[in-house]
Design a protein around this motif. Structure first.
Motif, PDB file in Angstrom:
ATOM      1  N   ASP A  54      -2.402   5.235  -2.658  1.00 16.17           N
ATOM      2  CA  ASP A  54      -3.701   4.635  -2.361  1.00 16.17           C
ATOM      3  C   ASP A  54      -4.415   5.376  -1.247  1.00 16.17           C
ATOM      4  O   ASP A  54      -5.646   5.362  -1.160  1.00 16.17           O
ATOM      5  CB  ASP A  54      -3.517   3.175  -1.912  1.00 16.17           C
ATOM      6  N   THR A  55      -3.628   5.987  -0.382  1.00 19.06           N
ATOM      7  CA  THR A  55      -4.145   6.550   0.850  1.00 19.06           C
ATOM      8  C   THR A  55      -3.198   7.650   1.308  1.00 19.06           C
ATOM      9  O   THR A  55      -2.113   7.821   0.761  1.00 19.06           O
ATOM     10  CB  THR A  55      -4.264   5.429   1.912  1.00 19.06           C
ATOM     11  N   SER A  66      -8.494   6.446  -1.272  1.00 26.40           N
ATOM     12  CA  SER A  66      -9.170   6.750  -2.539  1.00 26.40           C
ATOM     13  C   SER A  66     -10.298   5.762  -2.766  1.00 26.40           C
ATOM     14  O   SER A  66     -10.283   4.634  -2.257  1.00 26.40           O
ATOM     15  CB  SER A  66      -8.183   6.681  -3.701  1.00 26.40           C
ATOM     16  N   VAL A 124       0.863  -1.180   0.000  1.00 28.92           N
ATOM     17  CA  VAL A 124       0.000   0.000   0.000  1.00 28.92           C
ATOM     18  C   VAL A 124       0.900   1.232   0.000  1.00 28.92           C
ATOM     19  O   VAL A 124       1.891   1.280   0.729  1.00 28.92           O
ATOM     20  CB  VAL A 124      -0.917   0.033   1.245  1.00 28.92           C
ATOM     21  N   PHE A 138      -9.074   2.556  -4.360  1.00 25.97           N
ATOM     22  CA  PHE A 138      -8.466   1.613  -3.417  1.00 25.97           C
ATOM     23  C   PHE A 138      -9.532   0.849  -2.634  1.00 25.97           C
ATOM     24  O   PHE A 138      -9.467  -0.382  -2.501  1.00 25.97           O
ATOM     25  CB  PHE A 138      -7.558   2.390  -2.461  1.00 25.97           C
ATOM     26  N   GLY A 188      -3.570   8.141  -8.934  1.00 23.84           N
ATOM     27  CA  GLY A 188      -3.386   6.757  -8.502  1.00 23.84           C
ATOM     28  C   GLY A 188      -1.960   6.447  -8.089  1.00 23.84           C
ATOM     29  O   GLY A 188      -1.601   5.277  -7.930  1.00 23.84           O
TER      30      GLY A 188
END
Length: 324
Positions: free
Chosen positions: A79-80, A230, A29, A233, A76
């Motif tokens: 992810d976070t 997101s 991730v 994700f 993108g």
């Protein structure tokens, strides 16, 4: 033939179990980090093995400001993010719904202090925010920080351009800029605020200014940042998202309740060990634990940002709050 069928069935079953089980290979991730004390949960979860316990390999990617975090989420590339400023999160969700789903938020106020106006320790005349008339002020970076800093001063009667000027600077520049005299006044964030005080470079004028002046209550929950995922994700990797949230919740608990977690300020943010235990922190909440009043405070701050043009149009904050 039956033996071969049983063998194939067994292999397929084993693969299916491995794919569904947290005991499989670590899932990677990518998490964006804005390096401030609000990013502490990432370092807690990483150092204390909470990510690893969920079979997650979470790569922390330092990003200089919040607009770049938003850009990375849209593209993108991440992810976070550990601590995306809430007003910029709200704005991108107006423009591109689902870009930033908040699964945790950080409350700050006069008790859980993160932001402060600072003045050079050499200055003996500036005592209150009203004394900032005529000053050139350095500000934490990004439209959200600029909005709240200017909004606070507007509430006490000071107008940008008429009564003062303000310029954003990366957090890494705040100490040097104050020390050199490039700026005498700053709107800054922890742990830089405490570092400025500890080194005798600057003194605090007022903390918790967003809750006090913009929300009207010193104990209000000023939601200026939080953890986001997101939509891509969450939808494409829902099990991984759930596991990330479980690890994150443990980190938030430690950040709120375990004083030894503050040692990571020294390791990852260059905070002197002797002040790590006294650096103020915001209060961390998983979205599932927010009270109606805290959500209302978040909505009020977002509505003010709509009036100020930072958020393009009105949005219900509940549409981008994600419960795990």
């Amino acid at each position: 033939m039956r033996g071969l069928a049983r063998l194939v069935t067994g292999v397929l079953l084993g693969v299916a179990i491995a794919a569904a089980s947290p005991a499989g290979a670590q899932d990677k991730v990518k998490m964006g980090l804005f390096i401030a004390s609000s990013a502490m949960p990432y370092f807690i979860a990483k150092e204390r093995g909470y990510f690893a316990a969920e079979n997650l390999d979470v790569e922390g990617i330092p990003i200089a400001n919040h607009p770049l975090i938003v850009q990375a989420l849209v593209k993108g590339d991440i992810d976070t993010a550990s601590n995306l400023i809430s007003l910029e999160g709200a704005n991108i969700n107006v423009l591109r719904p689902g870009t930033a789903n908040y699964f945790s938020i950080n409350c700050q106020n006069t008790t859980w202090r993160l932001e402060a106006f600072m003045v050079s320790a050499k200055n003996t005349t500036i005592k209150t925010l009203k004394d900032l008339k005529g000053q050139r002020i350095m500000c934490a970076p990004g439209p959200g920080n600029l909005f709240v800093a200017k909004g606070v001063l507007k509430k006490i009667g000071l107008e940008d351009g008429r009564d003062y000027t303000m310029q954003e600077q990366q957090m890494s520049n705040h100490i040097g800029a104050m020390q050199s005299g490039q700026f005498e006044v700053a709107y800054s964030l922890e742990p830089v605020v405490s570092m400025l005080e500890h080194r005798g470079i600057a003194r605090r004028i007022e903390s918790g200014v967003i809750a006090t002046h913009l929300l009207g209550r010193p104990d209000a929950c000023a939601v200026l940042a939080g953890g986001v995922m997101s939509d891509r994700f969450v939808k494409e990797r829902p099990v991984v998202a759930e596991r990330l949230a479980r690890a994150w919740a443990k980190a938030l608990k430690d950040g709120n309740e375990d004083p030894t977690a503050r040692d990571l300020l020294n390791k990852h943010m260059n905070v002197a060990a002797e002040i790590a235990q006294t650096v103020p922190l915001s209060r961390y909440f998983m979205v599932r634990d927010l009270t109606p009043q805290q959500i209302a405070d978040f909505q009020k701050l977002t509505d003010l940002a709509v009036e100020g043009g930072v958020v393009k149009s009105k949005i219900d904050v509940r549409t981008f709050l994600k419960r795990f």
